[in-house]
Scaffold this motif. Structure first.
Motif, mmCIF file in Angstrom:
data_model
loop_
_atom_site.group_PDB
_atom_site.id
_atom_site.type_symbol
_atom_site.label_atom_id
_atom_site.label_comp_id
_atom_site.label_asym_id
_atom_site.label_seq_id
_atom_site.Cartn_x
_atom_site.Cartn_y
_atom_site.Cartn_z
ATOM 1 N N LEU A 41 61.279 27.596 -20.863
ATOM 2 C CA LEU A 41 60.812 27.137 -22.181
ATOM 3 C C LEU A 41 59.422 26.546 -21.961
ATOM 4 C CD1 LEU A 41 61.483 26.485 -25.209
ATOM 5 C CD2 LEU A 41 62.252 24.258 -24.409
ATOM 6 N N LEU A 42 58.429 27.075 -22.699
ATOM 7 C CA LEU A 42 57.081 26.516 -22.639
ATOM 8 C C LEU A 42 56.804 25.808 -23.951
ATOM 9 C CD1 LEU A 42 54.848 29.475 -21.337
ATOM 10 C CD2 LEU A 42 56.232 27.880 -20.032
ATOM 11 N N PHE A 101 51.439 25.115 -17.265
ATOM 12 C CA PHE A 101 51.965 26.413 -16.827
ATOM 13 C C PHE A 101 50.817 27.385 -16.547
ATOM 14 C CE2 PHE A 101 53.852 30.578 -17.382
ATOM 15 C CZ PHE A 101 55.054 30.437 -16.718
ATOM 16 N N GLY A 102 49.810 27.406 -17.477
ATOM 17 C CA GLY A 102 48.658 28.291 -17.313
ATOM 18 C C GLY A 102 47.932 28.015 -16.001
ATOM 19 N N THR A 133 51.058 35.217 -20.952
ATOM 20 C CA THR A 133 49.608 34.987 -21.000
ATOM 21 C C THR A 133 49.128 34.881 -22.439
ATOM 22 O OG1 THR A 133 49.528 36.388 -19.061
ATOM 23 C CG2 THR A 133 47.426 35.813 -20.036
ATOM 24 N N GLN A 134 49.678 35.774 -23.301
ATOM 25 C CA GLN A 134 49.283 35.701 -24.719
ATOM 26 C C GLN A 134 49.571 34.309 -25.278
ATOM 27 O OE1 GLN A 134 51.375 38.840 -26.761
ATOM 28 N NE2 GLN A 134 50.092 40.405 -25.847
ATOM 29 N N PHE A 135 50.735 33.777 -24.912
ATOM 30 C CA PHE A 135 51.090 32.462 -25.437
ATOM 31 C C PHE A 135 50.228 31.364 -24.835
ATOM 32 C CE2 PHE A 135 53.505 28.482 -25.253
ATOM 33 C CZ PHE A 135 53.665 28.269 -26.613
ATOM 34 N N LYS A 139 46.798 32.242 -28.596
ATOM 35 C CA LYS A 139 46.317 33.094 -29.687
ATOM 36 C C LYS A 139 47.018 32.726 -30.989
ATOM 37 C CE LYS A 139 44.591 37.074 -27.385
ATOM 38 N NZ LYS A 139 45.052 38.133 -26.564
ATOM 39 N N GLY A 140 46.238 32.472 -32.028
ATOM 40 C CA GLY A 140 46.835 32.268 -33.349
ATOM 41 C C GLY A 140 47.425 30.893 -33.559
ATOM 42 N N SER A 141 47.317 30.011 -32.563
ATOM 43 C CA SER A 141 48.015 28.739 -32.725
ATOM 44 C C SER A 141 47.299 27.793 -33.682
ATOM 45 C CB SER A 141 48.187 28.067 -31.373
ATOM 46 O OG SER A 141 46.915 27.778 -30.860
#
Ligand SMILES: Cc1cc2nc3c(=O)[nH]c(=O)nc-3n(C[C@H](O)[C@H](O)[C@H](O)COP(=O)(O)O)c2cc1C
Length: 400
Positions: A41-42, A101-102, A133-135, A139-141
């Motif tokens: 869970l991130l 995490f990144g 990676t997208q998360f 993106k879009g946040s």
């Protein structure tokens, strides 16, 4: 069989404080051991991203609970698929902040993967890595939450229809249900679709299935005249009609017939849109392109109906660029819960924008789907949320 399920969601800050996240994580990790589920869970400040791995029925059972959990909203399924092996052999749930995490992924890209994984599983690993990676790239946040959206910008609730104008019958006594396509940015009706209905209001398929080739041809010619005659009486400005492809592509008189009828009822050609499915264009390939070219050369517009329902798709757009495409309801329905559908509609929209083709979404029935489509950039909508089809009658849409 082993499955993985990946979704993202938005934290409901009224129901889940930063401190109570630890409690959620601990309980979930313990429960997952019993359920034979593993995963991660991130979370960043506003979103969750979760990977769940385990037996299919257990994953689906848990996802149903997660969907109903009020501690988060806007749950979007990214993927649910069979997998060869787990990313983590350890059951439970690993929890990370997205930034942290990144950084860990950057310093050691495989740190979250089970080292025992066989090389043959690299497709699953690399796909999952792309989703992560997208998360983590966020993106879009920065989009507003759907609740803020609803409070500030909802248009569908501000649409109303004036008193219905009833019409007794058309010259050939063929019934039509009229349904609008709405332009939510211009705040006006884009066009109105005329849908053939049987004497008791039954859908066209049921009504027409008993007719032979000649009867269908005659019916088509009469019905287009009736649709145009009714549209004139109902003050419809832009009208779309559907054709049996054989009549459209094999009859030599169709373009003249349409032009004459339009003139008789004081329409100009540009006010008519012919809707045709991609399946029908492909099936009648040779004749189709000639007829469509003829209609367009006279200014009659063309819409591809049910786009994406499983036929020619993008190759058709490369060869033949219509004025309008209507994205099939199967891709639109429940789009707010499906990351895959969102990606598909996003791509269709971008590619049509680049080709100056107008995109409409068909079958829009929920506020959630409407907002999701608005986010993508769609401006034209058809569906029960904006107006039910009404038989031999039409009332103008107004925005309050
Ligand atoms: C973002 C998020 C992730 C969750 N992850 C899990 C999980 O991995 N396992 C789990 O058992 N519950 C998880 N939950 C909690 C479930 O939604 C649900 O509350 C829990 O399964 C208890 O349900 P029950 O009381 O009906 O058994 C999660 C909730 C949220 C909001």
């Amino acid at each position: 069989m082993l499955y993985n399920l990946i979704y993202r969601s938005r934290i409901n800050k009224d129901a889940l404080s930063a401190e109570s996240i630890d409690d959620l994580v601990e309980k979930s990790a313990n429960a997952n051991i019993e359920r034979e589920i593993s995963g991660i869970l991130l979370h960043d400040d506003t979103h969750f991203f979760q990977i769940l791995e385990g037996p299919k029925e257990k994953i689906e059972h848990l996802y149903k609970k997660i969907l109903q959990d009020l501690r988060h909203t806007e749950v979007v399924l990214i993927t649910l698929e069979p997998i060869p092996t787990r990313l983590h052999s350890e059951l439970g749930m690993k929890f990370f902040k997205a930034g942290e995490f990144g950084r860990m992924v950057n310093s050691n890209p495989g740190f979250y993967l089970d080292e025992q994984l066989h090389a043959a599983d690299s497709t699953y690993r690399s796909r999952t890595k792309k989703f992560i990676t997208q998360f983590t790239n966020n993106k879009g946040s920065d989009k507003p939450s759907k609740q803020e959206y609803k409070n500030g910008r909802s248009l569908s609730s501000r649409i109303s229809r004036s008193e219905t104008l009833k019409i007794a019958s058309a010259p050939n006594k063929i019934n039509f249900a009229f349904q609008p396509v709405i332009d939510c940015i211009q705040k006006q009706t884009f066009f109105v679709e005329a849908l053939v209905r049987g004497p008791d209001g039954q859908p066209a398929d049921q009504y027409l299935c008993g007719m032979n080739k000649n009867e269908l041809h005659d019916f088509d010619l009469h019905s287009t005249s009736d649709a145009i005659a009714l549209a004139a009486q109902l003050n419809i400005h832009n009208l779309s009609i559907n054709f049996n492809p054989r009549t459209l592509f094999e009859s030599t008189e169709i373009t003249n017939h349409l032009e004459k009828t339009l003139e008789k009822y004081h329409f100009v050609n540009h006010q008519l849109i012919i809707e045709i499915t991609e399946k029908d264009i492909i099936r009648n390939y040779a004749g189709a392109f000639d007829t469509l070219a003829q209609l367009r050369s006279r200014g009659i517009r063309l819409a591809i109906d049910d786009f994406g329902a499983g036929y020619a798709g993008l190759s058709l757009l490369a060869e033949y660029q219509p004025d309008i495409i209507k994205i099939d309801r199967s891709i639109i329905s429940n789009i707010h819960h499906s990351g895959a559908k969102q990606s598909i509609v996003n791509s269709i929209f971008t590619c049509c924008e680049n080709m100056a083709i107008t995109v409409c979404a068909e079958g829009v029935e929920s506020e959630e789907d409407f907002h999701c489509l608005l986010d993508i950039g769609i401006k034209k909508f058809q569906g029960f949320l904006f107006g039910m089809p009404t038989i031999n009658s039409y009332s103008e849409i107004s925005f309050t």
